[in-house]
Design an enzyme around this catalytic site. Structure first.
Site, mmCIF file in Angstrom:
data_model
loop_
_atom_site.group_PDB
_atom_site.id
_atom_site.type_symbol
_atom_site.label_atom_id
_atom_site.label_comp_id
_atom_site.label_asym_id
_atom_site.label_seq_id
_atom_site.Cartn_x
_atom_site.Cartn_y
_atom_site.Cartn_z
ATOM 1 N N LYS A 40 1.975 9.304 -1.189
ATOM 2 C CA LYS A 40 0.567 9.501 -1.565
ATOM 3 C C LYS A 40 -0.378 9.419 -0.373
ATOM 4 O O LYS A 40 -0.188 8.601 0.521
ATOM 5 C CB LYS A 40 0.140 8.432 -2.569
ATOM 6 C CG LYS A 40 0.712 8.641 -3.949
ATOM 7 C CD LYS A 40 0.190 7.594 -4.919
ATOM 8 C CE LYS A 40 0.828 7.780 -6.285
ATOM 9 N NZ LYS A 40 0.530 6.669 -7.176
ATOM 10 N N ARG A 52 3.420 2.848 -18.964
ATOM 11 C CA ARG A 52 2.482 3.564 -19.825
ATOM 12 C C ARG A 52 3.215 4.398 -20.867
ATOM 13 O O ARG A 52 2.933 4.328 -22.040
ATOM 14 C CB ARG A 52 1.566 4.456 -18.984
ATOM 15 C CG ARG A 52 0.582 3.671 -18.147
ATOM 16 C CD ARG A 52 -0.092 4.525 -17.138
ATOM 17 N NE ARG A 52 0.895 5.148 -16.260
ATOM 18 C CZ ARG A 52 0.638 6.088 -15.389
ATOM 19 N NH1 ARG A 52 -0.575 6.552 -15.260
ATOM 20 N NH2 ARG A 52 1.597 6.571 -14.625
ATOM 21 N N SER A 88 -5.053 6.348 -11.608
ATOM 22 C CA SER A 88 -6.057 6.369 -10.541
ATOM 23 C C SER A 88 -6.467 7.809 -10.229
ATOM 24 O O SER A 88 -7.641 8.086 -9.993
ATOM 25 C CB SER A 88 -5.489 5.691 -9.290
ATOM 26 O OG SER A 88 -5.173 4.353 -9.576
ATOM 27 N N HIS A 141 -4.700 -1.301 -14.743
ATOM 28 C CA HIS A 141 -4.108 -2.280 -13.820
ATOM 29 C C HIS A 141 -4.637 -3.683 -14.126
ATOM 30 O O HIS A 141 -3.878 -4.653 -14.107
ATOM 31 C CB HIS A 141 -4.490 -1.958 -12.369
ATOM 32 C CG HIS A 141 -4.019 -0.637 -11.852
ATOM 33 N ND1 HIS A 141 -4.861 0.260 -11.264
ATOM 34 C CD2 HIS A 141 -2.783 -0.079 -11.812
ATOM 35 C CE1 HIS A 141 -4.180 1.325 -10.866
ATOM 36 N NE2 HIS A 141 -2.908 1.147 -11.198
HETATM 37 N N1 COA Z 1 -2.604 1.415 -16.322
HETATM 38 C C1 COA Z 1 -3.130 2.554 -15.858
HETATM 39 N N2 COA Z 1 -2.580 3.249 -14.848
HETATM 40 C C2 COA Z 1 -1.458 2.767 -14.296
HETATM 41 C C3 COA Z 1 -0.854 1.582 -14.734
HETATM 42 C C4 COA Z 1 -1.483 0.895 -15.791
HETATM 43 N N3 COA Z 1 -0.987 -0.234 -16.277
HETATM 44 N N4 COA Z 1 0.261 1.375 -14.008
HETATM 45 C C5 COA Z 1 0.351 2.399 -13.141
HETATM 46 N N5 COA Z 1 -0.681 3.226 -13.314
HETATM 47 C C6 COA Z 1 -0.936 4.467 -12.585
HETATM 48 C C7 COA Z 1 -1.410 4.236 -11.192
HETATM 49 O O1 COA Z 1 -2.828 4.227 -11.125
HETATM 50 C C8 COA Z 1 -0.826 5.401 -10.456
HETATM 51 O O2 COA Z 1 -1.712 6.500 -10.587
HETATM 52 P P1 COA Z 1 -1.754 7.660 -9.496
HETATM 53 O O3 COA Z 1 -0.366 8.257 -9.446
HETATM 54 O O4 COA Z 1 -2.771 8.565 -10.031
HETATM 55 O O5 COA Z 1 -2.114 6.988 -8.192
HETATM 56 C C9 COA Z 1 0.439 5.761 -11.205
HETATM 57 O O6 COA Z 1 0.290 5.151 -12.465
HETATM 58 C C10 COA Z 1 1.681 5.247 -10.570
HETATM 59 O O7 COA Z 1 1.550 3.845 -10.408
HETATM 60 P P2 COA Z 1 2.725 2.983 -9.780
HETATM 61 O O8 COA Z 1 3.982 3.291 -10.459
HETATM 62 O O9 COA Z 1 2.270 1.570 -9.743
HETATM 63 O O10 COA Z 1 2.867 3.586 -8.359
HETATM 64 P P3 COA Z 1 1.955 3.358 -7.150
HETATM 65 O O11 COA Z 1 2.034 4.570 -6.317
HETATM 66 O O12 COA Z 1 0.590 2.907 -7.523
HETATM 67 O O13 COA Z 1 2.658 2.130 -6.394
HETATM 68 C C11 COA Z 1 4.276 1.065 -4.998
HETATM 69 C C12 COA Z 1 3.988 2.231 -5.948
HETATM 70 C C13 COA Z 1 3.176 0.970 -3.939
HETATM 71 C C14 COA Z 1 4.329 -0.219 -5.797
HETATM 72 C C15 COA Z 1 5.645 1.351 -4.332
HETATM 73 O O14 COA Z 1 5.587 2.590 -3.682
HETATM 74 C C16 COA Z 1 6.033 0.248 -3.351
HETATM 75 O O15 COA Z 1 6.547 -0.771 -3.754
HETATM 76 N N6 COA Z 1 5.729 0.484 -2.033
HETATM 77 C C17 COA Z 1 6.025 -0.490 -0.987
HETATM 78 C C18 COA Z 1 7.169 0.027 -0.101
HETATM 79 C C19 COA Z 1 8.492 -0.189 -0.807
HETATM 80 O O16 COA Z 1 8.927 -1.298 -1.019
HETATM 81 N N7 COA Z 1 9.133 0.950 -1.156
HETATM 82 C C20 COA Z 1 10.393 0.918 -1.836
HETATM 83 C C21 COA Z 1 10.187 0.765 -3.326
HETATM 84 S S1 COA Z 1 11.704 0.710 -4.163
#
Ligand code: COA
Length: 163
Positions: free
Chosen positions: A43, A92, A130, A19
Site C-alpha cells: 500500500k 468484516r 480506510s 478499527h
Molecule cells: N473495520 C473497518 N475496516 C477495517 C477493519 C475494521 N474492523 N479491519 C480492517 N479494516 C480495513 C482497513 O481499513 C483496510 O482498509 P484499506 O485496504 O482500504 O486500507 C483493510 O480493511 C485491510 O485491513 P488490514 O487487514 O488490517 O490490513 P492493513 O493493510 O491495514 O494492515 C498489516 C496490514 C500492516 C497489519 C500487515 O501488513 C503487517 O503486519 N505489516 C507489518 C509487516 C509484517 O509483519 N508483515 C508480515 C505479515 S504476515
C-alpha cells in the site's frame, strides 16, 4: 488473562470507526493493548506514520490501557519485543478471511508465542475501509458516520490538498 498484552495492528490510513470498535473491545479483554501502526508493503499511504499515530491517539483519549506506536519491522518481532500474547484483528466479511488466515499463519510461524484472535466487526462497519473513507472524502461526501468528529477535518484537509 493476567498481565496480558495484545497488539492491534493495521495501516490505519486513516483509522475508522471500525478499527476503533475493535480497539475498544480489545481494551476490555486485555490488561494492555498496543495499537501498532505498521506498513503493508503493498500500500501507498496518504498519511505519514506519525500522523496516523496522532490521529488514533486523538480518538481514544480515555482508553488508559491503550498505547499507540509506529513500528516498521515484522509484526511478529514487535510482539516478541513487547511480550504480547495476542494479535487482534477485526473480520468484516468472508472475503477478509483468506488474507487474514495467511497472515495469522505466517505470524505464528515467525513467533510461536503469539496467537491471532479475530473479533467480528460490528454490523454497521461491515462495509467500511480506510480506502472507502478516502474515496468518499475526495468526492466531497460526508464521512461523519465513518470516522470520529475529532479527526474529520484532518482527513478532509489532506484529501483536499491532494486535489
Ligand atoms: N473495520 C473497518 N475496516 C477495517 C477493519 C475494521 N474492523 N479491519 C480492517 N479494516 C480495513 C482497513 O481499513 C483496510 O482498509 P484499506 O485496504 O482500504 O486500507 C483493510 O480493511 C485491510 O485491513 P488490514 O487487514 O488490517 O490490513 P492493513 O493493510 O491495514 O494492515 C498489516 C496490514 C500492516 C497489519 C500487515 O501488513 C503487517 O503486519 N505489516 C507489518 C509487516 C509484517 O509483519 N508483515 C508480515 C505479515 S504476515
Amino acid at each position: 488473562m493476567k498481565n496480558s498484552i495484545a497488539i492491534c495492528p493495521g495501516s490505519f490510513d486513516p483509522v475508522t470507526n471500525g478499527h476503533l470498535d475493535i480497539i475498544t473491545r480489545a481494551a476490555k479483554m486485555f490488561d494492555k493493548v498496543i495499537v501498532v501502526v505498521a506498513q503493508n508493503s503493498a500500500k501507498k499511504n496518504c498519511f505519514s506514520p506519525e500522523e496516523r499515530v496522532e490521529m488514533i491517539k486523538k480518538c481514544i483519549p480515555d482508553l488508559e490501557n491503550v498505547e499507540v506506536v509506529h513500528f516498521d519491522g515484522l509484526l511478529a518481532d514487535y510482539a516478541a519485543l513487547r511480550g504480547a500474547s495476542a494479535i487482534i484483528k477485526g473480520l468484516r466479511a468472508m472475503s477478509d478471511f483468506e488474507y487474514e488466515f495467511q497472515m495469522a499463519l505466517a505470524n505464528k510461524k515467525l513467533n510461536p508465542n503469539v496467537e491471532t484472535l479475530f473479533l467480528s466487526t460490528a454490523s454497521q462497519n461491515m462495509y467500511l475501509s480506510s480506502s472507502m473513507v478516502k474515496q468518499i472524502a475526495s468526492m466531497n461526501g460526508d464521512i461523519s458516520g465513518f470516522v470520529p468528529e475529532v479527526i474529520k477535518q484532518d482527513i478532509l484537509d489532506r484529501i483536499n490538498s491532494k486535489k
